[in-house]
Write an enzyme that holds these catalytic residues in place. Structure first.
Site, PDB file in Angstrom:
ATOM      1  N   GLU A   1       0.851  -1.191   0.000  1.00  0.00           N
ATOM      2  CA  GLU A   1       0.000   0.000   0.000  1.00  0.00           C
ATOM      3  C   GLU A   1       0.883   1.236   0.000  1.00  0.00           C
ATOM      4  O   GLU A   1       1.818   1.336   0.797  1.00  0.00           O
ATOM      5  CB  GLU A   1      -0.914   0.010   1.230  1.00  0.00           C
ATOM      6  CG  GLU A   1      -1.699   1.288   1.446  1.00  0.00           C
ATOM      7  CD  GLU A   1      -2.606   1.632   0.280  1.00  0.00           C
ATOM      8  OE1 GLU A   1      -2.425   2.724  -0.288  1.00  0.00           O
ATOM      9  OE2 GLU A   1      -3.491   0.812  -0.060  1.00  0.00           O
TER      10      GLU A   1
ATOM     11  N   GLY B   1      -6.183   1.461   5.233  1.00  0.00           N
ATOM     12  CA  GLY B   1      -7.590   1.826   5.389  1.00  0.00           C
ATOM     13  C   GLY B   1      -8.272   2.153   4.089  1.00  0.00           C
ATOM     14  O   GLY B   1      -9.489   2.029   3.968  1.00  0.00           O
ATOM     15  N   GLY B   2      -7.488   2.578   3.088  1.00  0.00           N
ATOM     16  CA  GLY B   2      -8.056   2.830   1.780  1.00  0.00           C
ATOM     17  C   GLY B   2      -8.994   4.019   1.732  1.00  0.00           C
ATOM     18  O   GLY B   2      -9.093   4.823   2.665  1.00  0.00           O
ATOM     19  N   THR B   3      -9.705   4.131   0.606  1.00  0.00           N
ATOM     20  CA  THR B   3     -10.614   5.255   0.395  1.00  0.00           C
ATOM     21  C   THR B   3     -11.633   5.367   1.512  1.00  0.00           C
ATOM     22  O   THR B   3     -11.898   6.456   2.039  1.00  0.00           O
ATOM     23  CB  THR B   3     -11.330   5.111  -0.954  1.00  0.00           C
ATOM     24  OG1 THR B   3     -10.375   5.230  -2.014  1.00  0.00           O
ATOM     25  CG2 THR B   3     -12.393   6.184  -1.127  1.00  0.00           C
ATOM     26  N   CYS B   4     -12.228   4.250   1.920  1.00  0.00           N
ATOM     27  CA  CYS B   4     -13.302   4.292   2.904  1.00  0.00           C
ATOM     28  C   CYS B   4     -12.839   4.920   4.212  1.00  0.00           C
ATOM     29  O   CYS B   4     -13.481   5.832   4.727  1.00  0.00           O
ATOM     30  CB  CYS B   4     -13.834   2.886   3.162  1.00  0.00           C
ATOM     31  SG  CYS B   4     -15.184   2.846   4.361  1.00  0.00           S
TER      32      CYS B   4
ATOM     33  N   TYR C   1     -25.568   9.676  -3.714  1.00  0.00           N
ATOM     34  CA  TYR C   1     -25.359   9.565  -2.268  1.00  0.00           C
ATOM     35  C   TYR C   1     -24.157  10.367  -1.779  1.00  0.00           C
ATOM     36  O   TYR C   1     -24.205  10.970  -0.706  1.00  0.00           O
ATOM     37  CB  TYR C   1     -25.276   8.094  -1.841  1.00  0.00           C
ATOM     38  CG  TYR C   1     -23.998   7.378  -2.195  1.00  0.00           C
ATOM     39  CD1 TYR C   1     -22.970   7.264  -1.280  1.00  0.00           C
ATOM     40  CD2 TYR C   1     -23.823   6.782  -3.440  1.00  0.00           C
ATOM     41  CE1 TYR C   1     -21.795   6.606  -1.581  1.00  0.00           C
ATOM     42  CE2 TYR C   1     -22.662   6.113  -3.759  1.00  0.00           C
ATOM     43  CZ  TYR C   1     -21.645   6.026  -2.830  1.00  0.00           C
ATOM     44  OH  TYR C   1     -20.483   5.375  -3.152  1.00  0.00           O
TER      45      TYR C   1
ATOM     46  N   GLY D   1     -19.776  10.044  -9.547  1.00  0.00           N
ATOM     47  CA  GLY D   1     -19.470   8.617  -9.518  1.00  0.00           C
ATOM     48  C   GLY D   1     -17.999   8.320  -9.308  1.00  0.00           C
ATOM     49  O   GLY D   1     -17.166   9.226  -9.161  1.00  0.00           O
TER      50      GLY D   1
ATOM     51  N   HIS E   1     -38.989  -2.722  23.573  1.00  0.00           N
ATOM     52  CA  HIS E   1     -39.679  -1.437  23.661  1.00  0.00           C
ATOM     53  C   HIS E   1     -39.032  -0.599  24.767  1.00  0.00           C
ATOM     54  O   HIS E   1     -38.772  -1.118  25.850  1.00  0.00           O
ATOM     55  CB  HIS E   1     -41.158  -1.648  24.007  1.00  0.00           C
ATOM     56  CG  HIS E   1     -41.903  -0.365  24.210  1.00  0.00           C
ATOM     57  ND1 HIS E   1     -42.294   0.436  23.164  1.00  0.00           N
ATOM     58  CD2 HIS E   1     -42.303   0.272  25.348  1.00  0.00           C
ATOM     59  CE1 HIS E   1     -42.923   1.495  23.635  1.00  0.00           C
ATOM     60  NE2 HIS E   1     -42.948   1.431  24.972  1.00  0.00           N
TER      61      HIS E   1
END
Length: 472
Positions: free
Chosen positions: A36, A41-44, A187, A277, A451
């Site tokens: 890496e 962790g990458g993009t997320c 989103y 996108g 509840h």
């Protein structure tokens, strides 16, 4: 000084697909290397899911505090408006990212995964060279897992620049833009646009279709559209972005677009956020030397994430939609187990999708319209959060939110659960579990739900589908 190493499993990319694959491979006793170039962790984790949710949380807190200024809402009065320090907000967000990224690095080390910092360049399917700060490292692997993720789509007519930005830069702004123009009301655009509106920016959306978040149907997105309208957020539908002029420095940028009638219009913003996108990262690491088959812009794989080359696997965004972190993680875990000799296949009944708008959106399984298109006769019922006590105590019952259940008419097997409302993202796992395990309407209706909780809406929606909801 160059060196050479060999391994059983080489993972390229330490995002939510890659690092999970590497950790699981390490747990299974496989000699594993992960490559890496950036933080784990990458993009997320680094510039997507986690930092955006941190910003959304801070924006919501800021808005909530200021809602107590003019009147003693809930009996709480704040004497003066809260002040925003964008620099400190970004610093807080970055601290969360650093903590989680460091946690991933620790997990890799704990599971004896060798971490190599750099970008892999493949000469063939199983051999690559990585230029690291300490020199070149040549790696020969028995198995290769490609988990290189995706990147924001840059439109040729809207090139990124100082004031024309992607979601990555939107999460790093240390000054609040007075006017943020968002191209694309999907989103990503909606999440960030709503957050900036809560922080105080004027926000305008330029959307190419006739609806927001086309992943969800209009019944679900209606409460989100209502929030946008109530907060003076303008959405221009069926518009086509044509070009942009970046005036540089603090002068902002001007977007040219055509409206639904084909008439050319312009709009000026301090920042133009382009969220049209994402596309797979398939360039820059020698993919052309690996003899893989492609499926359009994506790497083609089977149900075990095998590529056309023996013992080369691909997972996550690089294999196409849905480009979701949890899909990538599930595929990474599966591939590691297959390599170790276990029998696995990626064939989920559903992959949940969540949009952290205001209010939140959840989609799991088929909508009534999609079921009808597939020739499935259905029973559909929904239950409003306005009739849920816990929602009202959280000020979450008056936003138009609800849970909707879609089931087969003949046997009552649930094939879709969708929801819109405050905090409904936390219900998504219950929805997915019910469908994955083949639950029927009677199962959800008869399970005793705690509840008071928001989850009672799921039980009541199942009852409504059967025709006997209790609380409406």
């Amino acid at each position: 000084m160059s060196k050479s190493i060999s391994c059983q499993v080489l993972v390229v990319g330490a995002g939510p697909g890659g690092y999970v694959a590497a950790i699981r491979a390490g747990q299974l006793g496989l000699n594993t290397v992960i490559v890496e170039a950036e933080r784990a962790g990458g993009t997320c984790l680094v510039r997507g899911c986690i930092p955006s949710k941190a910003m959304i949380h801070a924006a919501t807190r800021f808005e909530e505090i200021n809602s107590h200024v003019d009147e003693a809402k809930l009996g709480i009065h704040v004497p003066q408006p809260a002040q925003l320090n964008m620099g400190k907000l970004v610093d807080w967000k970055d601290a969360i990212v650093s903590r989680l990224s460091g946690g991933v690095e620790a997990l890799l080390k704990k599971n004896k995964v060798t971490r190599i910092n750099g970008w892999a360049q493949f000469s063939d399917a199983k051999n690559c060279t990585v230029d690291t700060p300490d020199g070149a490292v040549s790696i020969a692997a028995e198995h290769v897992i490609l988990a290189t993720g995706s990147r924001a789509t840059e439109l040729s007519s809207l090139p990124f620049s100082e004031n024309v930005i992607s979601s990555t830069e939107a999460l790093e702004l240390r000054e609040l833009p007075n006017h943020l123009v968002v191209v694309g009301a999907g989103y990503i655009g909606l999440e960030l646009g709503i957050a900036y509106r809560k922080l105080g920016s004027k926000v305008t959306f330029i959307e190419g279709t006739d609806a927001i978040v086309p992943l969800f149907d209009q019944e679900l997105t209606a409460p989100v559209a209502k929030w946008l309208s109530q907060h003076d957020v303008e959405v221009t539908y069926s518009a086509r972005a044509q070009s942009v002029t970046d005036h540089g420095n603090s002068e902002g940028a001007t977007l040219t677009y055509t409206d639904k009638n084909g008439i050319e219009q312009t709009i000026h913003g301090d920042k133009i956020l382009v969220t049209t996108g994402r596309k797979p990262n398939t360039h820059g690491f020698g993919l052309e030397n690996m003899c893989l088959d492609m499926d359009g812009p994506c790497v083609k794989v089977d149900k075990q994430c095998r590529t056309a080359m023996k013992n080369v696997w691909a997972i996550g965004d690089i294999v196409g939609e849905p480009m979701l972190a949890h899909k990538a993680s599930a595929q990474g875990e599966m591939v590691a187990e297959i390599i170790s000799g276990l029998k696995r296949e990626f064939n989920p009944a559903v992959i949940p999708a969540v949009c952290f708008t205001e209010p939140e959106l959840v989609g799991v399984g088929l909508t009534p319209a999609l079921a009808q298109a597939q020739g499935i006769e259905t029973k559909v019922g929904k239950f409003p959060f306005a009739a849920i006590g816990k929602a009202l105590t959280m000020e979450a019952g008056q936003d138009g939110g609800f849970v909707r259940v879609t089931a087969r008419k003949d046997n009552h097997v649930i094939i879709g659960i969708h929801a819109v409302g405050a905090h409904v993202a936390e219900l998504s796992n219950q929805f997915a579990t019910a469908i994955e395990m083949g639950a029927r309407l009677e199962d959800l209706a008869n399970i005793i739900h705690v509840h008071p909780t928001l989850g009672e809406a799921t039980m009541e929606a199942a009852m409504a589908t059967l025709g006997h909801a209790i609380h409406i």
